[in-house]
Design a protein around this motif. Structure first.
Motif, PDB file in Angstrom:
ATOM      1  N   ILE A 191      78.411 -54.820  41.321  1.00  0.00           N
ATOM      2  CA  ILE A 191      78.485 -55.644  42.375  1.00  0.00           C
ATOM      3  C   ILE A 191      77.378 -56.273  42.626  1.00  0.00           C
ATOM      4  O   ILE A 191      77.070 -57.455  42.938  1.00  0.00           O
ATOM      5  CB  ILE A 191      78.645 -54.742  43.771  1.00  0.00           C
ATOM      6  CG1 ILE A 191      80.025 -53.823  43.872  1.00  0.00           C
ATOM      7  CG2 ILE A 191      78.508 -55.554  45.087  1.00  0.00           C
ATOM      8  CD1 ILE A 191      79.907 -52.778  45.056  1.00  0.00           C
ATOM      9  N   SER A 192      76.137 -56.040  42.252  1.00  0.00           N
ATOM     10  CA  SER A 192      74.990 -56.535  42.155  1.00  0.00           C
ATOM     11  C   SER A 192      74.781 -57.506  41.390  1.00  0.00           C
ATOM     12  O   SER A 192      74.106 -58.652  41.550  1.00  0.00           O
ATOM     13  CB  SER A 192      73.743 -55.741  41.909  1.00  0.00           C
ATOM     14  OG  SER A 192      73.811 -55.259  40.500  1.00  0.00           O
ATOM     15  N   ARG A 197      78.964 -63.362  48.249  1.00  0.00           N
ATOM     16  CA  ARG A 197      80.185 -63.872  49.128  1.00  0.00           C
ATOM     17  C   ARG A 197      81.414 -62.765  48.646  1.00  0.00           C
ATOM     18  O   ARG A 197      82.346 -62.825  49.530  1.00  0.00           O
ATOM     19  CB  ARG A 197      80.583 -65.342  49.013  1.00  0.00           C
ATOM     20  CG  ARG A 197      80.676 -65.918  47.564  1.00  0.00           C
ATOM     21  CD  ARG A 197      80.909 -67.287  47.560  1.00  0.00           C
ATOM     22  NE  ARG A 197      80.655 -67.991  46.235  1.00  0.00           N
ATOM     23  CZ  ARG A 197      81.624 -68.505  45.744  1.00  0.00           C
ATOM     24  NH1 ARG A 197      82.731 -68.902  46.525  1.00  0.00           N
ATOM     25  NH2 ARG A 197      81.617 -69.173  44.661  1.00  0.00           N
ATOM     26  N   TYR A 198      81.328 -62.400  47.479  1.00  0.00           N
ATOM     27  CA  TYR A 198      82.187 -61.511  46.720  1.00  0.00           C
ATOM     28  C   TYR A 198      82.203 -59.816  47.161  1.00  0.00           C
ATOM     29  O   TYR A 198      83.113 -59.109  47.043  1.00  0.00           O
ATOM     30  CB  TYR A 198      82.514 -61.664  45.453  1.00  0.00           C
ATOM     31  CG  TYR A 198      82.710 -63.224  44.797  1.00  0.00           C
ATOM     32  CD1 TYR A 198      83.884 -63.843  45.549  1.00  0.00           C
ATOM     33  CD2 TYR A 198      82.028 -63.566  43.878  1.00  0.00           C
ATOM     34  CE1 TYR A 198      83.832 -65.264  45.048  1.00  0.00           C
ATOM     35  CE2 TYR A 198      82.180 -65.122  43.364  1.00  0.00           C
ATOM     36  CZ  TYR A 198      83.136 -65.763  44.180  1.00  0.00           C
ATOM     37  OH  TYR A 198      83.222 -66.881  43.701  1.00  0.00           O
ATOM     38  N   TRP A 199      80.881 -59.454  47.547  1.00  0.00           N
ATOM     39  CA  TRP A 199      80.763 -58.153  47.647  1.00  0.00           C
ATOM     40  C   TRP A 199      81.698 -57.428  48.515  1.00  0.00           C
ATOM     41  O   TRP A 199      82.087 -56.362  48.132  1.00  0.00           O
ATOM     42  CB  TRP A 199      79.375 -58.028  48.183  1.00  0.00           C
ATOM     43  CG  TRP A 199      78.282 -58.369  47.391  1.00  0.00           C
ATOM     44  CD1 TRP A 199      78.346 -58.755  46.138  1.00  0.00           C
ATOM     45  CD2 TRP A 199      76.710 -58.249  47.614  1.00  0.00           C
ATOM     46  NE1 TRP A 199      76.892 -59.168  45.663  1.00  0.00           N
ATOM     47  CE2 TRP A 199      76.191 -58.675  46.540  1.00  0.00           C
ATOM     48  CE3 TRP A 199      75.993 -57.852  48.803  1.00  0.00           C
ATOM     49  CZ2 TRP A 199      74.717 -58.854  46.519  1.00  0.00           C
ATOM     50  CZ3 TRP A 199      74.517 -58.135  48.861  1.00  0.00           C
ATOM     51  CH2 TRP A 199      73.922 -58.629  47.597  1.00  0.00           C
ATOM     52  N   TYR A 218      66.476 -45.544  43.926  1.00  0.00           N
ATOM     53  CA  TYR A 218      65.195 -45.738  44.409  1.00  0.00           C
ATOM     54  C   TYR A 218      64.121 -45.457  43.434  1.00  0.00           C
ATOM     55  O   TYR A 218      64.038 -44.736  42.446  1.00  0.00           O
ATOM     56  CB  TYR A 218      64.845 -44.581  45.473  1.00  0.00           C
ATOM     57  CG  TYR A 218      65.629 -44.375  46.689  1.00  0.00           C
ATOM     58  CD1 TYR A 218      66.483 -45.487  47.005  1.00  0.00           C
ATOM     59  CD2 TYR A 218      65.700 -43.320  47.491  1.00  0.00           C
ATOM     60  CE1 TYR A 218      67.390 -45.278  48.069  1.00  0.00           C
ATOM     61  CE2 TYR A 218      66.488 -43.295  48.561  1.00  0.00           C
ATOM     62  CZ  TYR A 218      67.420 -44.087  48.733  1.00  0.00           C
ATOM     63  OH  TYR A 218      68.246 -44.299  49.740  1.00  0.00           O
ATOM     64  N   GLY A 219      63.190 -46.487  43.032  1.00  0.00           N
ATOM     65  CA  GLY A 219      62.324 -46.628  41.846  1.00  0.00           C
ATOM     66  C   GLY A 219      62.763 -47.152  40.737  1.00  0.00           C
ATOM     67  O   GLY A 219      62.170 -47.392  39.833  1.00  0.00           O
ATOM     68  N   TYR A 220      64.200 -47.586  40.737  1.00  0.00           N
ATOM     69  CA  TYR A 220      64.543 -48.183  39.498  1.00  0.00           C
ATOM     70  C   TYR A 220      64.024 -49.498  39.277  1.00  0.00           C
ATOM     71  O   TYR A 220      63.470 -50.292  40.389  1.00  0.00           O
ATOM     72  CB  TYR A 220      66.347 -48.583  39.717  1.00  0.00           C
ATOM     73  CG  TYR A 220      67.130 -47.656  38.953  1.00  0.00           C
ATOM     74  CD1 TYR A 220      66.842 -46.266  39.061  1.00  0.00           C
ATOM     75  CD2 TYR A 220      68.371 -47.898  38.611  1.00  0.00           C
ATOM     76  CE1 TYR A 220      67.882 -45.260  38.326  1.00  0.00           C
ATOM     77  CE2 TYR A 220      69.130 -47.111  37.824  1.00  0.00           C
ATOM     78  CZ  TYR A 220      68.822 -45.718  37.663  1.00  0.00           C
ATOM     79  OH  TYR A 220      69.548 -44.939  36.990  1.00  0.00           O
ATOM     80  N   GLU A 221      64.018 -50.297  38.058  1.00  0.00           N
ATOM     81  CA  GLU A 221      63.415 -51.258  37.742  1.00  0.00           C
ATOM     82  C   GLU A 221      64.027 -52.649  38.394  1.00  0.00           C
ATOM     83  O   GLU A 221      63.312 -53.541  38.770  1.00  0.00           O
ATOM     84  CB  GLU A 221      63.479 -51.638  36.389  1.00  0.00           C
ATOM     85  CG  GLU A 221      64.513 -51.588  35.680  1.00  0.00           C
ATOM     86  CD  GLU A 221      64.731 -51.802  34.136  1.00  0.00           C
ATOM     87  OE1 GLU A 221      63.614 -52.254  33.614  1.00  0.00           O
ATOM     88  OE2 GLU A 221      65.643 -51.432  33.410  1.00  0.00           O
ATOM     89  N   TYR A 222      65.229 -52.607  38.877  1.00  0.00           N
ATOM     90  CA  TYR A 222      65.812 -53.443  39.587  1.00  0.00           C
ATOM     91  C   TYR A 222      66.019 -53.265  40.940  1.00  0.00           C
ATOM     92  O   TYR A 222      67.024 -53.777  41.632  1.00  0.00           O
ATOM     93  CB  TYR A 222      67.323 -53.824  38.633  1.00  0.00           C
ATOM     94  CG  TYR A 222      68.258 -52.584  38.714  1.00  0.00           C
ATOM     95  CD1 TYR A 222      68.919 -52.075  39.513  1.00  0.00           C
ATOM     96  CD2 TYR A 222      68.151 -52.205  37.244  1.00  0.00           C
ATOM     97  CE1 TYR A 222      69.699 -51.084  39.257  1.00  0.00           C
ATOM     98  CE2 TYR A 222      68.977 -51.143  36.807  1.00  0.00           C
ATOM     99  CZ  TYR A 222      69.651 -50.349  37.946  1.00  0.00           C
ATOM    100  OH  TYR A 222      70.684 -49.331  37.397  1.00  0.00           O
ATOM    101  N   PHE A 223      65.350 -52.188  41.451  1.00  0.00           N
ATOM    102  CA  PHE A 223      65.647 -51.793  42.828  1.00  0.00           C
ATOM    103  C   PHE A 223      65.514 -53.040  43.807  1.00  0.00           C
ATOM    104  O   PHE A 223      66.157 -53.129  44.722  1.00  0.00           O
ATOM    105  CB  PHE A 223      64.530 -50.720  43.173  1.00  0.00           C
ATOM    106  CG  PHE A 223      64.481 -50.450  44.651  1.00  0.00           C
ATOM    107  CD1 PHE A 223      65.379 -49.499  45.158  1.00  0.00           C
ATOM    108  CD2 PHE A 223      63.486 -50.919  45.556  1.00  0.00           C
ATOM    109  CE1 PHE A 223      65.507 -49.071  46.536  1.00  0.00           C
ATOM    110  CE2 PHE A 223      63.451 -50.341  46.973  1.00  0.00           C
ATOM    111  CZ  PHE A 223      64.537 -49.669  47.477  1.00  0.00           C
ATOM    112  N   LEU A 229      71.888 -55.166  48.806  1.00  0.00           N
ATOM    113  CA  LEU A 229      73.233 -54.743  48.778  1.00  0.00           C
ATOM    114  C   LEU A 229      73.105 -53.258  49.214  1.00  0.00           C
ATOM    115  O   LEU A 229      74.171 -52.843  49.804  1.00  0.00           O
ATOM    116  CB  LEU A 229      73.688 -54.720  47.247  1.00  0.00           C
ATOM    117  CG  LEU A 229      74.770 -53.767  46.936  1.00  0.00           C
ATOM    118  CD1 LEU A 229      76.030 -54.383  47.150  1.00  0.00           C
ATOM    119  CD2 LEU A 229      74.915 -53.989  45.189  1.00  0.00           C
ATOM    120  N   LEU A 230      72.269 -52.548  48.895  1.00  0.00           N
ATOM    121  CA  LEU A 230      71.991 -50.940  49.344  1.00  0.00           C
ATOM    122  C   LEU A 230      72.132 -50.914  50.606  1.00  0.00           C
ATOM    123  O   LEU A 230      72.809 -50.019  51.589  1.00  0.00           O
ATOM    124  CB  LEU A 230      70.688 -50.291  48.584  1.00  0.00           C
ATOM    125  CG  LEU A 230      70.624 -50.193  47.232  1.00  0.00           C
ATOM    126  CD1 LEU A 230      69.347 -49.469  47.000  1.00  0.00           C
ATOM    127  CD2 LEU A 230      71.809 -49.239  46.737  1.00  0.00           C
TER     128      LEU A 230
END
Length: 278
Positions: A191-192, A197-199, A218-223, A229-230
């Motif tokens: 999804i990310s 607009r498509y989410w 949480y803590g992910y490099e792409y957080f 989105l979260l």
């Protein structure tokens, strides 16, 4: 008497199904195509059930009308049950089952080839072929196409895939919850990668989310790239009782990263939710 009435009713329905070739509209033909074999099985019409299973014209029509193999496999399953003590017919029905599996496998291999080759027309062919599969398989294949389209194709192809998902997957999460089919972290990552607009097309097909499943991010490099989105998933897919905990954890994570303003904005959502319940 009630049992006799039910049997009389089923016999009448069976007579309707037997005339499947006479039904010219999709609406009138769909019921016989999907349920003819069930009524034959219920009324112990073994010979007719066998003839139906080996009828290639009927099988072709089943796949064409239902746009999947499920009805054909159901007919074979009922035939195997009905003829379990007759080795000859059992073998014949087994051959039909093998042919169906081979057809489905070959169809899947062709989908893979189209995806590998890429291009809008190949994606359209793949999407059309995916309709032949049951909903669980469609979800898996749609996500494969979507993930590939994001990497290798333009926005136009992504939109085509999203539209097909929206048109061909149930929107009621009591019927279809895609996190029962694919891992939630994989779903969120896909999804990310697509435009916001498509989410909703995907998020609306996710049932209630377990808060613990979000903690992996949480803590992910792409957080930071998926924070919005979260927050939307927390708002839509987590029950109120756990929502404040989720927002607190997100706020804390943002503060750890020095994003104080974003942390405060997230914390304000907790107050907003509380005020709405007052």
């Amino acid at each position: 008497e009630k049992k006799e009435n039910l049997m009389d009713a089923e016999i009448k329905i069976l007579e309707y199904c037997k005339r499947w070739k006479e039904h010219k509209t999709k609406q009138s033909l769909l019921y016989p195509i999907k349920h003819y074999s069930e009524h034959l099985y219920n009324l112990n019409c073994k010979e007719e059930l066998f003839e139906l299973i080996v009828n290639q014209e009927f099988q072709k029509k089943q796949i064409e009308m239902t746009e999947q193999y499920e009805a054909s496999f159901k007919s074979v399953e009922l035939g195997l049950r009905a003829w379990e003590k007759d080795s000859y017919n059992l073998i014949e029905i087994g051959v039909e089952a093998a042919k169906l599996h081979l057809s489905a496998k070959n169809s899947l291999e062709q989908i893979k080839i189209w995806i590998e080759e890429g291009g809008k027309e190949n994606y359209k062919k793949a999407l059309n072929r995916i309709k032949n599969y049951n909903e669980k398989d469609r979800v898996i294949l749609y996500f494969r196409l979507l993930n590939r389209a994001v990497k290798n194709e333009g926005n136009e192809v992504v939109e085509i895939v999203i539209d097909e998902m929206d048109n061909n997957l149930a929107k009621d999460t009591s019927i279809l919850d895609i996190q029962d089919i694919l891992p939630l972290n994989y779903i969120i990552i896909v999804i990310s990668k697509i435009e916001e607009r498509y989410w909703d097309v995907i998020i609306d097909r996710i049932g209630e989310v377990d808060l613990d499943k979000l903690k992996v991010f949480y803590g992910y490099e792409y957080f930071n790239s998926i924070i919005k989105l979260l927050l939307i998933i927390i708002e839509k897919n987590i029950s109120y009782h756990y929502k404040s905990n989720a927002l607190k954890e997100i706020s804390t994570e943002l503060a750890k990263q020095g994003k104080i303003e974003d942390a405060l904005k997230t914390a304000e959502k907790i107050t907003d939710d509380y005020d709405k319940t007052e």
